[in-house]
Design a protein around this motif. Structure first.
Motif, PDB file in Angstrom:
ATOM      1  N   VAL B  48       2.038 -69.628  -6.603  1.00 52.58           N
ATOM      2  CA  VAL B  48       1.413 -68.297  -6.577  1.00 52.58           C
ATOM      3  C   VAL B  48       1.646 -67.650  -7.943  1.00 52.58           C
ATOM      4  N   THR B  49       0.595 -67.609  -8.756  1.00 53.23           N
ATOM      5  CA  THR B  49       0.773 -67.163 -10.144  1.00 53.23           C
ATOM      6  C   THR B  49       0.240 -65.753 -10.338  1.00 53.23           C
ATOM      7  N   PRO B  50       0.731 -65.070 -11.362  1.00 53.44           N
ATOM      8  CA  PRO B  50       0.214 -63.727 -11.665  1.00 53.44           C
ATOM      9  C   PRO B  50      -1.231 -63.799 -12.138  1.00 53.44           C
ATOM     10  N   ARG B  51      -1.834 -62.635 -12.197  1.00 54.46           N
ATOM     11  CA  ARG B  51      -3.190 -62.501 -12.721  1.00 54.46           C
ATOM     12  C   ARG B  51      -3.259 -63.131 -14.113  1.00 54.46           C
ATOM     13  N   LEU B  52      -4.342 -63.865 -14.360  1.00 53.96           N
ATOM     14  CA  LEU B  52      -4.461 -64.574 -15.627  1.00 53.96           C
ATOM     15  C   LEU B  52      -4.471 -63.606 -16.809  1.00 53.96           C
ATOM     16  N   VAL B  53      -3.890 -64.057 -17.920  1.00 54.94           N
ATOM     17  CA  VAL B  53      -3.859 -63.219 -19.116  1.00 54.94           C
ATOM     18  C   VAL B  53      -5.286 -62.960 -19.596  1.00 54.94           C
ATOM     19  N   LEU B  54      -6.153 -63.938 -19.335  1.00 56.91           N
ATOM     20  CA  LEU B  54      -7.558 -63.792 -19.728  1.00 56.91           C
ATOM     21  C   LEU B  54      -8.156 -62.498 -19.187  1.00 56.91           C
ATOM     22  N   TYR B  55      -7.813 -62.183 -17.917  1.00 56.84           N
ATOM     23  CA  TYR B  55      -8.349 -60.972 -17.310  1.00 56.84           C
ATOM     24  C   TYR B  55      -7.856 -59.727 -18.025  1.00 56.84           C
ATOM     25  N   GLU B  56      -6.621 -59.794 -18.541  1.00 59.12           N
ATOM     26  CA  GLU B  56      -6.098 -58.643 -19.279  1.00 59.12           C
ATOM     27  C   GLU B  56      -6.931 -58.423 -20.544  1.00 59.12           C
ATOM     28  N   TYR B  57      -7.325 -59.541 -21.161  1.00 63.15           N
ATOM     29  CA  TYR B  57      -8.161 -59.402 -22.349  1.00 63.15           C
ATOM     30  C   TYR B  57      -9.526 -58.855 -21.986  1.00 63.15           C
ATOM     31  N   ILE B  58     -10.007 -59.235 -20.783  1.00 61.02           N
ATOM     32  CA  ILE B  58     -11.279 -58.670 -20.324  1.00 61.02           C
ATOM     33  C   ILE B  58     -11.139 -57.156 -20.167  1.00 61.02           C
ATOM     34  N   ASP B  59      -9.993 -56.714 -19.631  1.00 58.47           N
ATOM     35  CA  ASP B  59      -9.755 -55.268 -19.503  1.00 58.47           C
ATOM     36  C   ASP B  59      -9.844 -54.575 -20.855  1.00 58.47           C
ATOM     37  N   VAL B  60      -9.225 -55.187 -21.861  1.00 59.54           N
ATOM     38  CA  VAL B  60      -9.256 -54.593 -23.199  1.00 59.54           C
ATOM     39  C   VAL B  60     -10.692 -54.546 -23.711  1.00 59.54           C
ATOM     40  N   ALA B  61     -11.438 -55.625 -23.433  1.00 61.39           N
ATOM     41  CA  ALA B  61     -12.843 -55.662 -23.866  1.00 61.39           C
ATOM     42  C   ALA B  61     -13.641 -54.561 -23.169  1.00 61.39           C
ATOM     43  N   VAL B  62     -13.389 -54.373 -21.872  1.00 64.66           N
ATOM     44  CA  VAL B  62     -14.089 -53.315 -21.135  1.00 64.66           C
ATOM     45  C   VAL B  62     -13.725 -51.958 -21.722  1.00 64.66           C
ATOM     46  N   LEU B  63     -12.438 -51.801 -22.075  1.00 65.82           N
ATOM     47  CA  LEU B  63     -11.998 -50.537 -22.680  1.00 65.82           C
ATOM     48  C   LEU B  63     -12.748 -50.278 -23.980  1.00 65.82           C
ATOM     49  N   ALA B  64     -12.792 -51.300 -24.844  1.00 66.24           N
ATOM     50  CA  ALA B  64     -13.485 -51.144 -26.119  1.00 66.24           C
ATOM     51  C   ALA B  64     -14.961 -50.864 -25.884  1.00 66.24           C
ATOM     52  N   GLY B  65     -15.561 -51.576 -24.917  1.00 64.34           N
ATOM     53  CA  GLY B  65     -16.975 -51.381 -24.605  1.00 64.34           C
ATOM     54  C   GLY B  65     -17.268 -49.981 -24.116  1.00 64.34           C
ATOM     55  N   THR B  66     -16.467 -49.505 -23.143  1.00 65.14           N
ATOM     56  CA  THR B  66     -16.712 -48.168 -22.601  1.00 65.14           C
ATOM     57  C   THR B  66     -16.472 -47.104 -23.669  1.00 65.14           C
ATOM     58  N   LEU B  67     -15.476 -47.318 -24.530  1.00 64.86           N
ATOM     59  CA  LEU B  67     -15.217 -46.350 -25.601  1.00 64.86           C
ATOM     60  C   LEU B  67     -16.417 -46.269 -26.548  1.00 64.86           C
ATOM     61  N   SER B  68     -16.953 -47.433 -26.914  1.00 63.99           N
ATOM     62  CA  SER B  68     -18.102 -47.444 -27.826  1.00 63.99           C
ATOM     63  C   SER B  68     -19.292 -46.764 -27.174  1.00 63.99           C
ATOM     64  N   LEU B  69     -19.546 -47.143 -25.915  1.00 60.92           N
ATOM     65  CA  LEU B  69     -20.682 -46.575 -25.210  1.00 60.92           C
ATOM     66  C   LEU B  69     -20.515 -45.063 -25.068  1.00 60.92           C
ATOM     67  N   ALA B  70     -19.288 -44.630 -24.722  1.00 60.62           N
ATOM     68  CA  ALA B  70     -19.042 -43.196 -24.552  1.00 60.62           C
ATOM     69  C   ALA B  70     -19.308 -42.470 -25.868  1.00 60.62           C
ATOM     70  N   SER B  71     -18.855 -43.037 -26.983  1.00 59.57           N
ATOM     71  CA  SER B  71     -19.059 -42.392 -28.271  1.00 59.57           C
ATOM     72  C   SER B  71     -20.546 -42.298 -28.588  1.00 59.57           C
ATOM     73  N   TYR B  72     -21.274 -43.381 -28.271  1.00 59.87           N
ATOM     74  CA  TYR B  72     -22.718 -43.371 -28.514  1.00 59.87           C
ATOM     75  C   TYR B  72     -23.390 -42.291 -27.666  1.00 59.87           C
ATOM     76  N   LEU B  73     -22.998 -42.240 -26.391  1.00 58.23           N
ATOM     77  CA  LEU B  73     -23.630 -41.279 -25.481  1.00 58.23           C
ATOM     78  C   LEU B  73     -23.340 -39.846 -25.894  1.00 58.23           C
ATOM     79  N   VAL B  74     -22.130 -39.602 -26.373  1.00 56.64           N
ATOM     80  CA  VAL B  74     -21.752 -38.224 -26.730  1.00 56.64           C
ATOM     81  C   VAL B  74     -22.422 -37.804 -28.035  1.00 56.64           C
ATOM     82  N   LEU B  75     -22.413 -38.701 -29.017  1.00 54.66           N
ATOM     83  CA  LEU B  75     -22.854 -38.291 -30.349  1.00 54.66           C
ATOM     84  C   LEU B  75     -24.346 -38.508 -30.576  1.00 54.66           C
ATOM     85  N   LYS B  76     -24.905 -39.551 -30.024  1.00 60.46           N
ATOM     86  CA  LYS B  76     -26.314 -39.867 -30.316  1.00 60.46           C
ATOM     87  C   LYS B  76     -27.228 -39.527 -29.152  1.00 60.46           C
ATOM     88  N   ASN B  77     -26.894 -40.082 -28.001  1.00 59.66           N
ATOM     89  CA  ASN B  77     -27.775 -39.942 -26.850  1.00 59.66           C
ATOM     90  C   ASN B  77     -27.751 -38.529 -26.273  1.00 59.66           C
TER      91      ASN B  77
END
Lengths: 188, 435
Positions: B48-77
């Motif tokens: 029984v192993t912990p959540r894969l480290v890969l998923y943690e990197y996916i979380d970071v990617a989602v964070l970066a993605g949402t941050l970029s999108l949020a910045s675009y939506l606030v400043l441009k859109n």
């Protein structure tokens, strides 16, 4: 005194200066803490040698059903007929009657192997991690039953609330590639 | 002294013996001569192993993605609806799916612990959660608060009847956030507790289970949040305090109007967070003098404020050190050994069975207490400094000709956009273009 947009006023200069300082600070933190060779993912685990089976694991986990469960190192087990991890201190009979069992959830299965040996297996679905069996086994047996954080259940909270309540300081962060601390046979 | 040593050494030796005794096999494992029974493997534990480290990197990617999108939506859109949609996504992903852990607010403590502890090293993903929102804020303003932070999102959703607080109350209450940040750093640096996580009011909702008192606190904050926008973000969030300073200097920032402010006053009541600065009336020259006197007098009394805060910090450091388990244990053992309390508790039993010498425990505890003594004074100094700066900041009279967002306080939620007639003009043009 007209100022055009391009002019660098004192305010603008300070603003840009602080912008640079903060940016550089962030970069420095990223480089300093990121370049360390070994920063793996960490998960919570409890050291069974320090555990005193106080029962906090069952109640302090943020999950309603604790992420901590009892596991069994079979190689250490004495396969006792009168298992002090399975039976109440003074059982009326050595059978699987509920009144004789120590486990409040009935999670330990007792199966006959050969005379006089019995095998004890834990049904993790039922186990609540209270550690009553662990205490009994440590007190009079070989100590083959012990508690572990089960990583299919653990949410890996940043601050484990069982760790904060653990009286013996048995909880620690361990690397995720070695997430268990297994008890092994210790020959004296 | 010598005689006591002669007694303690054998006692320690005996304790060590009993320690190893229980791990020794009292009953030798059977060899099953009759049935040839095989021992079950213990691999079932480690399988029984912990959540894969890969998923943690996916979380970071989602964070970066949402941050970029949020910045675009606030400043441009500039679409409040899109920002809201992204906010709901973040609430579902970082909140209910990831159960609110790890979050950027809590990562402050991991970083601090990593600085002060020689055994703990901050994992890369946690470091990313700390740095990415700050970096984005430095460029685009607090777009993290707008649409990425799940704690902000859950409060933003319930904000239905916003009331506006007076500015003095706003900055007074904000002092709590500075204090919270300072305390969190103090407790994390001494490895005592992660108080931001322990007293996280909304994480219990994300997990749909948790301690009752935190549930009640969270529910209270949400009820308050119906009327007072984002109470946790504005008056408690320790990460928000850092973000404020980064946002002041941000390269780009959300603006109320897309091009030019026509001072129509329509946006005046648009902001539920008190983050719109109104144009100042032209003031007489005597105001400069007044302002100068005010600032000078604050500068003169600020050492007194800082001194008082340091005294306060020193006086609470002793009681705060009891948050540390080692200090608590040492005090308990002291009481027990001197017969000042009856009986034992789990902690003292565990300590005695481990066989660590009492003197070692006392020494560790006194080191930690000294750290708290120093840290408490430092915390006091920090708070005094913050109070002085707040007073100065509030007494500086700035001249503003337009309606502007208050860069520090604005969470870039985009509520004010639609109030601007220039924005309506822009949207109309866009519609015509697309038609």
């Amino acid at each position: 005194m007209e100022r055009s947009e391009q002019d660098i006023t004192r305010r603008k200069f300070l603003n840009r200066g602080f912008f640079g300082i903060l940016g550089a600070g962030l970069a420095a933190i990223a480089v300093f803490f990121g370049k360390k060779k070994h920063n793996p993912k960490m998960v919570w685990q409890l050291d069974p040698q320090k555990c005193i089976a106080c029962g906090n694991c069952a109640t302090f986990c943020v999950l309603e059903e604790s992420a901590v469960k009892c596991v069994h190192a079979y190689a250490m087990c004495g396969y006792c007929d009168l298992c002090t991890g399975f039976f109440e201190p003074k059982p009326r009979e050595l059978d699987t009657g509920a009144e004789n069992q120590l486990c409040p959830a009935g999670a330990i299965k007792r199966t006959f192997v050969e005379d006089p040996y019995y095998e004890y297996t834990i049904d993790e679905k039922l186990c609540i991690g209270c550690g009553k069996c662990v205490k009994g086994c440590n007190a009079f047996g070989n100590g083959s039953l012990f508690l572990q954080v089960r990583h299919n259940r653990c949410l890996n909270c940043n601050a484990c609330s069982i760790a904060a309540a653990c009286p013996s300081g048995a909880y620690k962060r361990v690397p995720a590639d070695e997430p268990y601390i297994i008890k092994r046979v210790q020959h004296a | 002294m010598i005689s006591s040593r002669y007694i303690t050494i054998p006692i320690i030796f005996l304790l060590l013996c009993t320690q190893t005794l229980w791990a020794v096999e009292r009953f030798p494992p059977p060899d099953f001569v009759e049935t040839d029974h095989k021992l079950p493997s213990t691999d079932y534990i480690t399988d029984v192993t912990p959540r894969l480290v890969l998923y943690e990197y996916i979380d970071v990617a989602v964070l970066a993605g949402t941050l970029s999108l949020a910045s675009y939506l606030v400043l441009k859109n500039r679409s409040r609806r899109a920002i809201f949609a992204l906010m709901i996504f973040s609430l579902l992903y970082f909140g209910f799916w990831r159960k609110g852990c790890i979050c950027s607010i809590g990562s402050i403590q991991n970083l601090v612990l990593s600085v002060f502890s020689n055994s703990y090293v901050i994992p890369l993903t946690v470091l990313a959660f700390f740095i990415l929102p700050l970096a984005f804020t430095l460029f685009f303003g607090r777009t993290f608060c707008a649409a990425v932070c799940p704690l902000g999102a859950i409060q933003d959703v319930v904000l239905l009847r916003p009331l506006v607080l007076p500015k003095w109350l706003e900055s007074g209450l904000r002092l709590c956030a500075y204090l919270y940040l300072g305390a969190a750093v103090l407790f994390a640096s001494t490895d005592s507790a992660f108080i931001i996580c322990r007293y996280d009011p909304f994480v219990a909702f994300f997990r749909l289970t948790g301690r009752l008192n935190m549930m009640i606190l969270g529910a209270c904050l949400l009820v308050i949040g119906v009327f007072i926008g984002r109470p946790y973000c504005r008056f408690l969030c320790p990460y928000g305090v850092i973000l404020r300073q980064f946002s002041r200097l941000s390269r780009w920032h959300a603006t109320i109007t897309p091009d030019e402010c026509i001072k129509c006053r329509l946006c005046e009541d648009a902001c539920p967070f008190n983050a719109i600065n109104t144009p100042t009336a032209p003031w007489p020259a005597s105001n400069y003098r007044k302002s100068k006197i005010a600032i000078t007098s604050i500068l003169i009394i600020s050492p007194v404020i800082i001194f008082l805060a340091v005294l306060l910090g020193a006086s609470i450091s002793d009681s705060w050190s009891k948050m540390n388990p080692t200090v608590r244990l040492a005090e308990r053992i002291y009481l027990e050994n001197n017969g000042m309390v009856e009986g034992t508790i789990n902690e003292s039993v565990a300590f005695r069975s481990a066989g660590t010498p009492v003197s070692e425990l006392y020494q560790q505890a006194s080191i930690i207490k000294n750290q708290f003594k120093f840290g408490g004074r430092l915390l006091g100094c920090f708070i005094g400094f913050v109070i002085s700066l707040m007073l100065i900041n509030n007494s500086i009279q700035r001249r503003r000709e337009d309606y502007q967002t208050d860069r520090a306080g604005c969470v870039s939620c985009g509520r004010c956009f639609q109030f601007c007639p220039k924005e309506q003009e822009r949207l109309k043009k866009l519609k015509e273009q697309s038609a």
